[in-house]
Write a protein that holds these residues in place. Structure first.
Motif, short mmCIF file in Angstrom:
data_model
loop_
_atom_site.label_atom_id
_atom_site.label_comp_id
_atom_site.label_asym_id
_atom_site.label_seq_id
_atom_site.Cartn_x
_atom_site.Cartn_y
_atom_site.Cartn_z
N LYS A 1 3.77 3.49 -14.81
CA LYS A 1 4.92 2.92 -15.50
C LYS A 1 6.23 3.53 -15.02
CE LYS A 1 2.40 1.82 -19.70
NZ LYS A 1 2.27 2.05 -21.14
N ALA A 2 7.28 2.74 -15.13
CA ALA A 2 8.63 3.22 -14.83
C ALA A 2 9.05 4.23 -15.90
CB ALA A 2 9.60 2.04 -14.80
N VAL B 1 12.98 6.09 -12.20
CA VAL B 1 11.95 5.76 -11.21
C VAL B 1 11.26 4.48 -11.66
CG1 VAL B 1 9.78 6.50 -10.15
CG2 VAL B 1 11.59 8.17 -10.57
N GLY B 2 11.19 3.49 -10.79
CA GLY B 2 10.53 2.23 -11.12
C GLY B 2 9.02 2.34 -11.06
N LYS B 3 8.36 1.26 -11.43
CA LYS B 3 6.89 1.27 -11.40
C LYS B 3 6.40 1.44 -9.97
CE LYS B 3 5.95 -3.65 -11.01
NZ LYS B 3 5.29 -4.81 -11.58
N ARG B 4 5.22 2.00 -9.83
CA ARG B 4 4.60 2.22 -8.54
C ARG B 4 3.10 2.26 -8.74
NH1 ARG B 4 6.03 5.47 -11.93
NH2 ARG B 4 5.46 7.64 -11.92
N TYR B 5 2.35 2.32 -7.67
CA TYR B 5 0.89 2.29 -7.77
C TYR B 5 0.28 3.58 -7.25
CZ TYR B 5 1.41 -2.59 -8.88
OH TYR B 5 1.75 -3.76 -9.50
N GLU B 6 -0.81 3.97 -7.88
CA GLU B 6 -1.55 5.17 -7.50
C GLU B 6 -2.92 4.72 -7.03
OE1 GLU B 6 -2.40 9.35 -7.30
OE2 GLU B 6 -0.53 8.43 -7.90
N GLY B 7 -3.28 5.06 -5.79
CA GLY B 7 -4.59 4.70 -5.28
C GLY B 7 -5.69 5.53 -5.94
N GLN B 8 -6.86 4.94 -6.07
CA GLN B 8 -8.00 5.63 -6.65
C GLN B 8 -9.21 5.48 -5.74
OE1 GLN B 8 -8.30 5.67 -11.18
NE2 GLN B 8 -7.95 3.54 -10.68
N PHE B 9 -10.09 6.44 -5.79
CA PHE B 9 -11.31 6.39 -4.99
C PHE B 9 -12.26 5.37 -5.59
CE2 PHE B 9 -15.59 8.01 -3.94
CZ PHE B 9 -15.50 7.89 -2.57
N ASN C 1 0.81 -1.22 0.00
CA ASN C 1 0.00 0.00 0.00
C ASN C 1 0.85 1.27 0.00
OD1 ASN C 1 0.95 -0.14 2.65
ND2 ASN C 1 -0.86 0.90 3.45
N LEU C 2 2.09 1.19 -0.45
CA LEU C 2 2.93 2.38 -0.51
C LEU C 2 2.69 3.08 -1.84
CD1 LEU C 2 6.25 1.02 1.04
CD2 LEU C 2 4.45 2.33 2.14
N PHE C 3 1.56 3.76 -1.94
CA PHE C 3 1.19 4.42 -3.18
C PHE C 3 2.16 5.55 -3.51
CE2 PHE C 3 -3.28 2.99 -2.00
CZ PHE C 3 -3.17 1.85 -2.76
N ARG C 4 2.44 5.69 -4.81
CA ARG C 4 3.33 6.72 -5.37
C ARG C 4 4.79 6.53 -5.00
NH1 ARG C 4 -0.17 12.20 -4.36
NH2 ARG C 4 -1.98 11.59 -5.57
N ARG C 5 5.11 5.51 -4.29
CA ARG C 5 6.51 5.25 -3.91
C ARG C 5 7.03 4.08 -4.72
NH1 ARG C 5 6.00 5.68 2.61
NH2 ARG C 5 5.25 7.83 2.65
N PRO C 6 8.01 4.34 -5.60
CA PRO C 6 8.55 3.24 -6.41
C PRO C 6 9.40 2.31 -5.56
CG PRO C 6 9.82 5.24 -6.76
CD PRO C 6 8.67 5.61 -5.89
N THR C 7 9.39 1.04 -5.92
CA THR C 7 10.26 0.08 -5.23
C THR C 7 11.72 0.43 -5.47
OG1 THR C 7 8.58 -1.62 -5.49
CG2 THR C 7 10.79 -2.37 -4.96
#
Length: 192
Positions: A140-141, A124-132, A94-100
């Motif tokens: 994408k990286a 910057v590697g891939k990461r996830y963005e939370g949505q409502f 659940n670390l949204f917007r933080r790339p691995t």
């Protein structure tokens, strides 16, 4: 958090490892429209930095690795009672917007006492963005390259040109908000 650091006139190096446990974190359940406590969240990461200065040449780089998982309740909809019931637990990142993975590197060259050049790589590697009310979106990286040059016309006057994202890479740090494509800054620094 624990780390080591070494520096002298030519080299510098730093490494830091961290581990964090959070109990009873607060989250929101869209199904029941209420806040609840997560069971537990574990985050960990490694940061590395290195630098080299050799005559007119310099090199600086940093790398970070960050990962985290939250363990919380898993719900299932019960149509008979028109509610949600707990059927176990689930674990997810659940670390949204933080790339691995993230890497920055800059190579500089002091051609003369007055003239300086540098080139920088930002990855910057891939990461996830939370949505409502929707599943997270995978971002994408991307990588960008910047080039900088500066010239000291006088001890108090410095001219510079900074070219950013010279490959004109299209990327997003935050979903829905454009980032700068190729752009340039030129100017004069005047020291009083």
């Amino acid at each position: 958090e624990s780390g080591v650091q070494y520096a002298d006139k030519k080299y510098n190096f730093r490494a830091v490892y961290f581990y964090r446990t959070i109990k009873n974190g607060i989250d929101y359940n869209l199904a029941s429209n209420s806040y609840f406590n997560n069971n537990k969240q574990n985050d960990k990461g490694l940061e590395l930095e290195a630098g080299l200065r050799c005559g007119k040449f310099s090199l600086n780089a940093n790398y970070s690795y960050i990962t985290g998982k939250v363990n919380t309740w898993k719900y299932q909809f019960d149509p008979v009672f028109y509610s949600y019931s707990i059927i176990g637990d689930t674990t997810y990142n659940n670390l949204f917007r933080r790339p691995t993975h993230a890497l920055n590197a800059t190579a500089g060259y002091q051609a003369t006492k007055k003239l300086y050049f540098s080139a920088s790589l930002h990855t910057v590697g891939k990461r996830y963005e939370g949505q409502f009310e929707a599943l997270p979106v995978e971002m994408k990286a991307y990588s960008t390259i910047d080039v900088y040059t500066g010239f000291a016309v006088h001890p108090s006057v410095y001219l510079f040109v900074d070219l950013r994202n010279i490959t004109n890479q299209k990327f997003f740090d935050v979903l829905g908000y454009n980032s700068r494509r190729f752009n340039m800054t030129a100017g004069v620094k005047w020291t009083l």
